[in-house]
Design a protein around this motif. Sequence first.
Motif, PDB file in Angstrom:
ATOM      1  N   ALA A 110       0.832  -1.207   0.000  1.00  0.00           N
ATOM      2  CA  ALA A 110       0.000   0.000   0.000  1.00  0.00           C
ATOM      3  C   ALA A 110       0.866   1.256   0.000  1.00  0.00           C
ATOM      4  O   ALA A 110       0.560   2.241  -0.681  1.00  0.00           O
ATOM      5  CB  ALA A 110      -0.934  -0.014   1.209  1.00  0.00           C
ATOM      6  N   GLU A 111       1.954   1.221   0.760  1.00  0.00           N
ATOM      7  CA  GLU A 111       2.863   2.375   0.821  1.00  0.00           C
ATOM      8  C   GLU A 111       3.564   2.624  -0.508  1.00  0.00           C
ATOM      9  O   GLU A 111       3.821   3.767  -0.882  1.00  0.00           O
ATOM     10  CB  GLU A 111       3.921   2.146   1.904  1.00  0.00           C
ATOM     11  N   LYS A 112       3.889   1.534  -1.212  1.00  0.00           N
ATOM     12  CA  LYS A 112       4.663   1.624  -2.442  1.00  0.00           C
ATOM     13  C   LYS A 112       3.795   1.395  -3.669  1.00  0.00           C
ATOM     14  O   LYS A 112       4.254   0.859  -4.670  1.00  0.00           O
ATOM     15  CB  LYS A 112       5.808   0.595  -2.421  1.00  0.00           C
ATOM     16  N   SER A 113       2.560   1.821  -3.617  1.00  0.00           N
ATOM     17  CA  SER A 113       1.607   1.531  -4.692  1.00  0.00           C
ATOM     18  C   SER A 113       2.006   2.160  -6.023  1.00  0.00           C
ATOM     19  O   SER A 113       1.566   1.710  -7.081  1.00  0.00           O
ATOM     20  CB  SER A 113       0.203   2.006  -4.298  1.00  0.00           C
ATOM     21  N   ALA A 114       2.867   3.182  -5.985  1.00  0.00           N
ATOM     22  CA  ALA A 114       3.278   3.833  -7.230  1.00  0.00           C
ATOM     23  C   ALA A 114       4.336   3.037  -7.985  1.00  0.00           C
ATOM     24  O   ALA A 114       4.629   3.318  -9.149  1.00  0.00           O
ATOM     25  CB  ALA A 114       3.809   5.235  -6.930  1.00  0.00           C
ATOM     26  N   ARG A 115       4.899   2.033  -7.354  1.00  0.00           N
ATOM     27  CA  ARG A 115       5.931   1.240  -8.019  1.00  0.00           C
ATOM     28  C   ARG A 115       5.311   0.389  -9.122  1.00  0.00           C
ATOM     29  O   ARG A 115       4.218  -0.157  -8.968  1.00  0.00           O
ATOM     30  CB  ARG A 115       6.654   0.357  -7.006  1.00  0.00           C
ATOM     31  N   SER A 117       7.313  -2.058 -10.813  1.00  0.00           N
ATOM     32  CA  SER A 117       8.094  -3.282 -10.953  1.00  0.00           C
ATOM     33  C   SER A 117       8.501  -3.790  -9.577  1.00  0.00           C
ATOM     34  O   SER A 117       8.714  -2.993  -8.652  1.00  0.00           O
ATOM     35  CB  SER A 117       9.353  -3.023 -11.796  1.00  0.00           C
ATOM     36  N   VAL A 118       8.647  -5.094  -9.458  1.00  0.00           N
ATOM     37  CA  VAL A 118       9.130  -5.660  -8.197  1.00  0.00           C
ATOM     38  C   VAL A 118      10.577  -5.256  -7.943  1.00  0.00           C
ATOM     39  O   VAL A 118      11.071  -5.382  -6.815  1.00  0.00           O
ATOM     40  CB  VAL A 118       9.016  -7.195  -8.192  1.00  0.00           C
ATOM     41  N   LEU A 119      11.245  -4.769  -8.981  1.00  0.00           N
ATOM     42  CA  LEU A 119      12.638  -4.355  -8.836  1.00  0.00           C
ATOM     43  C   LEU A 119      12.782  -2.924  -8.329  1.00  0.00           C
ATOM     44  O   LEU A 119      13.881  -2.522  -7.932  1.00  0.00           O
ATOM     45  CB  LEU A 119      13.376  -4.479 -10.176  1.00  0.00           C
ATOM     46  N   ASP A 120      11.696  -2.174  -8.345  1.00  0.00           N
ATOM     47  CA  ASP A 120      11.761  -0.803  -7.845  1.00  0.00           C
ATOM     48  C   ASP A 120      12.148  -0.816  -6.366  1.00  0.00           C
ATOM     49  O   ASP A 120      11.571  -1.560  -5.572  1.00  0.00           O
ATOM     50  CB  ASP A 120      10.403  -0.104  -8.008  1.00  0.00           C
ATOM     51  N   GLY A 121      13.142   0.000  -6.020  1.00  0.00           N
ATOM     52  CA  GLY A 121      13.594   0.071  -4.643  1.00  0.00           C
ATOM     53  C   GLY A 121      14.739  -0.870  -4.316  1.00  0.00           C
ATOM     54  O   GLY A 121      15.270  -0.816  -3.211  1.00  0.00           O
ATOM     55  N   VAL A 122      15.127  -1.739  -5.256  1.00  0.00           N
ATOM     56  CA  VAL A 122      16.261  -2.642  -5.030  1.00  0.00           C
ATOM     57  C   VAL A 122      17.539  -1.936  -5.467  1.00  0.00           C
ATOM     58  O   VAL A 122      17.677  -1.542  -6.625  1.00  0.00           O
ATOM     59  CB  VAL A 122      16.107  -3.959  -5.813  1.00  0.00           C
ATOM     60  N   SER A 123      18.476  -1.769  -4.552  1.00  0.00           N
ATOM     61  CA  SER A 123      19.703  -1.037  -4.857  1.00  0.00           C
ATOM     62  C   SER A 123      20.708  -1.931  -5.566  1.00  0.00           C
ATOM     63  O   SER A 123      21.041  -3.028  -5.089  1.00  0.00           O
ATOM     64  CB  SER A 123      20.341  -0.494  -3.573  1.00  0.00           C
ATOM     65  N   GLU A 124      21.230  -1.466  -6.687  1.00  0.00           N
ATOM     66  CA  GLU A 124      22.269  -2.196  -7.410  1.00  0.00           C
ATOM     67  C   GLU A 124      23.620  -2.070  -6.725  1.00  0.00           C
ATOM     68  O   GLU A 124      24.590  -2.706  -7.147  1.00  0.00           O
ATOM     69  CB  GLU A 124      22.365  -1.685  -8.846  1.00  0.00           C
ATOM     70  N   ARG A 125      23.699  -1.273  -5.671  1.00  0.00           N
ATOM     71  CA  ARG A 125      24.963  -1.105  -4.945  1.00  0.00           C
ATOM     72  C   ARG A 125      25.132  -2.132  -3.827  1.00  0.00           C
ATOM     73  O   ARG A 125      26.133  -2.119  -3.119  1.00  0.00           O
ATOM     74  CB  ARG A 125      25.052   0.313  -4.379  1.00  0.00           C
ATOM     75  N   MET A 126      24.164  -3.016  -3.675  1.00  0.00           N
ATOM     76  CA  MET A 126      24.322  -4.095  -2.693  1.00  0.00           C
ATOM     77  C   MET A 126      25.482  -4.985  -3.117  1.00  0.00           C
ATOM     78  O   MET A 126      25.777  -5.106  -4.313  1.00  0.00           O
ATOM     79  CB  MET A 126      23.037  -4.927  -2.617  1.00  0.00           C
ATOM     80  N   PRO A 127      26.155  -5.641  -2.156  1.00  0.00           N
ATOM     81  CA  PRO A 127      27.166  -6.638  -2.530  1.00  0.00           C
ATOM     82  C   PRO A 127      26.553  -7.674  -3.467  1.00  0.00           C
ATOM     83  O   PRO A 127      25.369  -8.008  -3.348  1.00  0.00           O
ATOM     84  CB  PRO A 127      27.561  -7.253  -1.188  1.00  0.00           C
ATOM     85  N   SER A 128      27.355  -8.197  -4.389  1.00  0.00           N
ATOM     86  CA  SER A 128      26.818  -9.019  -5.475  1.00  0.00           C
ATOM     87  C   SER A 128      26.037 -10.235  -4.993  1.00  0.00           C
ATOM     88  O   SER A 128      24.960 -10.544  -5.522  1.00  0.00           O
ATOM     89  CB  SER A 128      27.954  -9.465  -6.396  1.00  0.00           C
ATOM     90  N   LEU A 129      26.562 -10.960  -3.997  1.00  0.00           N
ATOM     91  CA  LEU A 129      25.847 -12.138  -3.528  1.00  0.00           C
ATOM     92  C   LEU A 129      24.532 -11.760  -2.856  1.00  0.00           C
ATOM     93  O   LEU A 129      23.507 -12.423  -3.033  1.00  0.00           O
ATOM     94  CB  LEU A 129      26.720 -12.951  -2.564  1.00  0.00           C
ATOM     95  N   ALA A 130      24.561 -10.691  -2.056  1.00  0.00           N
ATOM     96  CA  ALA A 130      23.339 -10.228  -1.402  1.00  0.00           C
ATOM     97  C   ALA A 130      22.324  -9.750  -2.447  1.00  0.00           C
ATOM     98  O   ALA A 130      21.121 -10.009  -2.326  1.00  0.00           O
ATOM     99  CB  ALA A 130      23.660  -9.109  -0.416  1.00  0.00           C
ATOM    100  N   LEU A 131      22.820  -9.058  -3.477  1.00  0.00           N
ATOM    101  CA  LEU A 131      21.929  -8.608  -4.550  1.00  0.00           C
ATOM    102  C   LEU A 131      21.341  -9.796  -5.289  1.00  0.00           C
ATOM    103  O   LEU A 131      20.150  -9.801  -5.626  1.00  0.00           O
ATOM    104  CB  LEU A 131      22.700  -7.703  -5.515  1.00  0.00           C
ATOM    105  N   ALA A 132      22.163 -10.816  -5.545  1.00  0.00           N
ATOM    106  CA  ALA A 132      21.665 -12.015  -6.218  1.00  0.00           C
ATOM    107  C   ALA A 132      20.544 -12.655  -5.416  1.00  0.00           C
ATOM    108  O   ALA A 132      19.506 -13.044  -5.966  1.00  0.00           O
ATOM    109  CB  ALA A 132      22.811 -13.008  -6.423  1.00  0.00           C
ATOM    110  N   GLN A 133      20.731 -12.751  -4.100  1.00  0.00           N
ATOM    111  CA  GLN A 133      19.710 -13.378  -3.261  1.00  0.00           C
ATOM    112  C   GLN A 133      18.435 -12.534  -3.258  1.00  0.00           C
ATOM    113  O   GLN A 133      17.322 -13.068  -3.280  1.00  0.00           O
ATOM    114  CB  GLN A 133      20.251 -13.562  -1.846  1.00  0.00           C
ATOM    115  N   LYS A 134      18.604 -11.232  -3.247  1.00  0.00           N
ATOM    116  CA  LYS A 134      17.450 -10.334  -3.292  1.00  0.00           C
ATOM    117  C   LYS A 134      16.698 -10.483  -4.610  1.00  0.00           C
ATOM    118  O   LYS A 134      15.464 -10.611  -4.649  1.00  0.00           O
ATOM    119  CB  LYS A 134      17.933  -8.890  -3.123  1.00  0.00           C
ATOM    120  N   LEU A 135      17.454 -10.496  -5.721  1.00  0.00           N
ATOM    121  CA  LEU A 135      16.820 -10.570  -7.036  1.00  0.00           C
ATOM    122  C   LEU A 135      16.148 -11.921  -7.263  1.00  0.00           C
ATOM    123  O   LEU A 135      15.142 -12.000  -7.969  1.00  0.00           O
ATOM    124  CB  LEU A 135      17.853 -10.304  -8.126  1.00  0.00           C
TER     125      LEU A 135
END
Length: 253
Positions: A110-115, A117-135
Amino acid sequence: MRAVRDRCVWTQQIDHRALVPYLVEESAELIDAVEEGSRDELREELGDLLWQVLFHAEIASRDADAPFDIDDVARGLTDKMVRRHPHVFGDAVATTPEEVLVHWNAAKAAEKSARTSVLDGVSERMPSLALAQKLLGKAAQAGVNAPSASAAAGVPSASAAPVVAPSASARVQRVDEGAGPSLPLGDQMNSRRPESDASASASPASEEELGDALLALVTTARANGWDAERALRERLRGLERDIRAAEADPADG
């Protein structure tokens, strides 16, 4: 913090962007304190990270166009946590961790209703393994396939395998995608199954295949509720200890 900003010449020159390296450094030091430090070190590092929050808020309070201060930050956080815990602060009911996640995710949606894509708000600056797990978590939401387990053994696969949803115990570790470990790392390492001869001898033939293999390993981590980033950090700490031991006693080398 206000006094430091007013009276320290160095601090007066710092803006949000200039603070980012210090935020990264302090966050890393806090992780070290959590995973292998003492209680005193944990307390100190929590304070150092809190100082970064106070620092950013003080800079923001002096913005000419859209100022806010630490009270605004705390107020916004409080409001968010109240919304996301209707079973605590409202009439909703949650008797299991899974039900808590339902309330949390509904409030967040409800808070992020303007998004869009499910990828909106995911930072590409996360460490690669952590980003992989997030994605991978986001891929599961979108119905996208991930590399098959055969890629983890270095065997190219003609087709991708569906992203495996984490187990129930893994899902409740965090309210967001990419659950933490369901076992202490030592137990995870001890519970590994011996690899087959074929798997042990196979290896990726290209950097692209290596990427697929790494992603498949993270898929396995997510399915088991393990934290891939932490698992590698722990192994690297062991390697650091081996290096220091070798340096301390060259004769053993």
